[in-house]
Design a protein around this motif. Structure first.
Motif, PDB file in Angstrom:
ATOM      1  N   GLY A   1      80.686 -40.087  55.557  1.00 26.48           N
ATOM      2  CA  GLY A   1      79.699 -40.567  56.621  1.00 26.48           C
ATOM      3  C   GLY A   1      80.413 -41.688  57.377  1.00 26.48           C
ATOM      4  O   GLY A   1      80.781 -41.243  58.799  1.00 26.48           O
TER       5      GLY A   1
ATOM      6  N   THR B   1      73.409 -39.566  56.614  1.00 26.80           N
ATOM      7  CA  THR B   1      73.699 -39.840  55.165  1.00 26.80           C
ATOM      8  C   THR B   1      72.939 -40.423  54.339  1.00 26.80           C
ATOM      9  O   THR B   1      72.657 -40.262  53.190  1.00 26.80           O
ATOM     10  N   SER B   2      72.487 -41.636  54.953  1.00 24.34           N
ATOM     11  CA  SER B   2      71.473 -42.494  54.195  1.00 24.34           C
ATOM     12  C   SER B   2      70.189 -41.791  53.873  1.00 24.34           C
ATOM     13  O   SER B   2      69.571 -42.101  52.519  1.00 24.34           O
TER      14      SER B   2
ATOM     15  N   PHE C   1      77.278 -40.907  45.257  1.00 24.91           N
ATOM     16  CA  PHE C   1      76.755 -41.119  46.475  1.00 24.91           C
ATOM     17  C   PHE C   1      77.884 -42.176  47.279  1.00 24.91           C
ATOM     18  O   PHE C   1      77.573 -41.933  48.680  1.00 24.91           O
TER      19      PHE C   1
ATOM     20  N   VAL D   1      69.835 -38.524  53.140  1.00 23.10           N
ATOM     21  CA  VAL D   1      70.301 -37.476  52.256  1.00 23.10           C
ATOM     22  C   VAL D   1      70.513 -38.517  50.750  1.00 23.10           C
ATOM     23  O   VAL D   1      70.034 -37.752  49.712  1.00 23.10           O
ATOM     24  N   VAL D   2      71.034 -39.528  50.903  1.00 23.70           N
ATOM     25  CA  VAL D   2      71.209 -40.255  49.558  1.00 23.70           C
ATOM     26  C   VAL D   2      69.829 -40.755  49.110  1.00 23.70           C
ATOM     27  O   VAL D   2      69.648 -40.722  47.873  1.00 23.70           O
TER      28      VAL D   2
ATOM     29  N   LEU E   1      75.129 -44.331  60.196  1.00 24.98           N
ATOM     30  CA  LEU E   1      74.979 -43.610  58.585  1.00 24.98           C
ATOM     31  C   LEU E   1      73.724 -43.112  58.201  1.00 24.98           C
ATOM     32  O   LEU E   1      73.461 -42.819  57.263  1.00 24.98           O
TER      33      LEU E   1
ATOM     34  N   MET F   1      79.578 -39.819  49.303  1.00 25.32           N
ATOM     35  CA  MET F   1      78.995 -39.040  50.516  1.00 25.32           C
ATOM     36  C   MET F   1      78.950 -40.201  51.606  1.00 25.32           C
ATOM     37  O   MET F   1      79.049 -39.696  52.576  1.00 25.32           O
ATOM     38  N   PHE F   2      78.892 -41.454  51.383  1.00 28.04           N
ATOM     39  CA  PHE F   2      78.936 -42.434  52.338  1.00 28.04           C
ATOM     40  C   PHE F   2      80.340 -42.609  53.054  1.00 28.04           C
ATOM     41  O   PHE F   2      80.435 -42.806  53.958  1.00 28.04           O
TER      42      PHE F   2
END
Length: 291
Positions: free
Chosen positions: A176, A210-211, A169, A213-214, A207, A172-173
């Protein structure tokens, strides 16, 4: 004829994937839903009993205890994973020395299977053969029952779960963060905004996709975490680290009650669906991050 071929061609390309998805996902899911309304031990034919398994489920004190432990585990793992992965991403997105090396170090655990991770942490935390207790003994300190005490076992399972997925993750961030235009920060600095104000009013709002999805992915992964816990603690001590997925496995393949296990699987599906809907609703209530 040409128009017909042009329309049908895209579907032919996705047909192999659709067939595989149907065989291994759709059909088993539908069959599992049917089995949840039956009494079936695999060796005999399923016997339809209606809502019997679900009534048994709701009347079972063990099920509610397992569900409570599962929720404690999930609502511990998800926030810690979310916060730590975001902090690491913000730190490693800056121009610091050897950031590529540190990104690789934090991402490395995500390349290992949960079985390997569980075995590794079992060797580290074992009472008699564990590396950590060996080091404590060399330092003249008393060994700790890391995996044979219910409290410490739960903490260690949560720690290992976070360690295993935080790097995934984090990446991923980082992706983002790299999508946020730098001019926003330049304008904020000109206006005299502090680093905290920049994070609060620029980084965190932008974000948001993205947040979401996480949070959704980490929640799903936490609910279905099986291999790591099975190898690391086997659900013990007692049943202190036996969560919903472990109980489904035990009921299906050790007790042999496929109908009851399928009913628990349906409940798990409904819980995940409900939590995902809630997460999307909460996210949409915040409005567009770019407004």
């Amino acid at each position: 004829m040409y128009r017909w071929k042009k329309k049908i061609a895209p579907y032919l390309f996705v047909l192999p994937n659709l067939i595989i998805f149907s065989i291994f996902i759709v059909f088993p899911a539908l069959f599992g839903f049917y089995v949840s309304f039956t009494e079936w031990d695999v060796l005999t034919s399923p016997e339809f009993i209606g809502l019997g398994n679900f009534i048994k489920l709701f009347q079972s004190a063990d099920f509610w205890a397992i569900l409570s432990r599962t929720l404690i585990y999930v609502f511990s793992v998800v926030p810690i994973t979310f916060g730590l992965s975001m902090v690491l991403a913000i730190i490693l997105d800056r121009n610091i020395k050897a950031k590529g090396f540190f990104r690789a170090i934090f991402y490395l655990p995500t390349m290992l299977s949960f079985i390997v991770i569980g075995v590794s942490w079992r060797w580290i935390l074992g009472n008699n053969f564990g590396i950590l207790n060996y080091l404590l003994d060399l330092a003249g300190m008393a060994p700790v029952n890391w995996l044979t005490n219910s409290t410490t076992a739960t903490i260690m399972v949560i720690f290992a779960s976070v360690w295993a997925r935080v790097g995934y993750f984090m990446v991923m961030f980082i992706a983002g963060l790299q999508g946020i235009p730098g001019v926003y920060y330049e304008a904020a600095e000109i206006d005299g905004a502090s680093k905290w104000q920049q994070f609060r009013h620029i980084t965190f709002p932008l974000l948001k996709p993205t947040s979401l999805v996480v949070v959704v992915l980490s929640t799903i992964q936490a609910f279905k975490m099986f291999g790591l816990i099975k190898v690391m603690t086997t659900g013990g001590p007692g049943d202190s680290t036996t969560y919903l997925v472990q109980e489904i496995y035990q009921q299906a393949f050790q007790v042999g009650d496929m109908g009851y296990a399928s009913a628990m699987s349906v409940m798990l599906f409904l819980i995940l669906g409900l939590l995902t809907i809630v997460q999307f609703k909460v996210s949409n209530r915040g409005g567009n991050a770019y407004e």
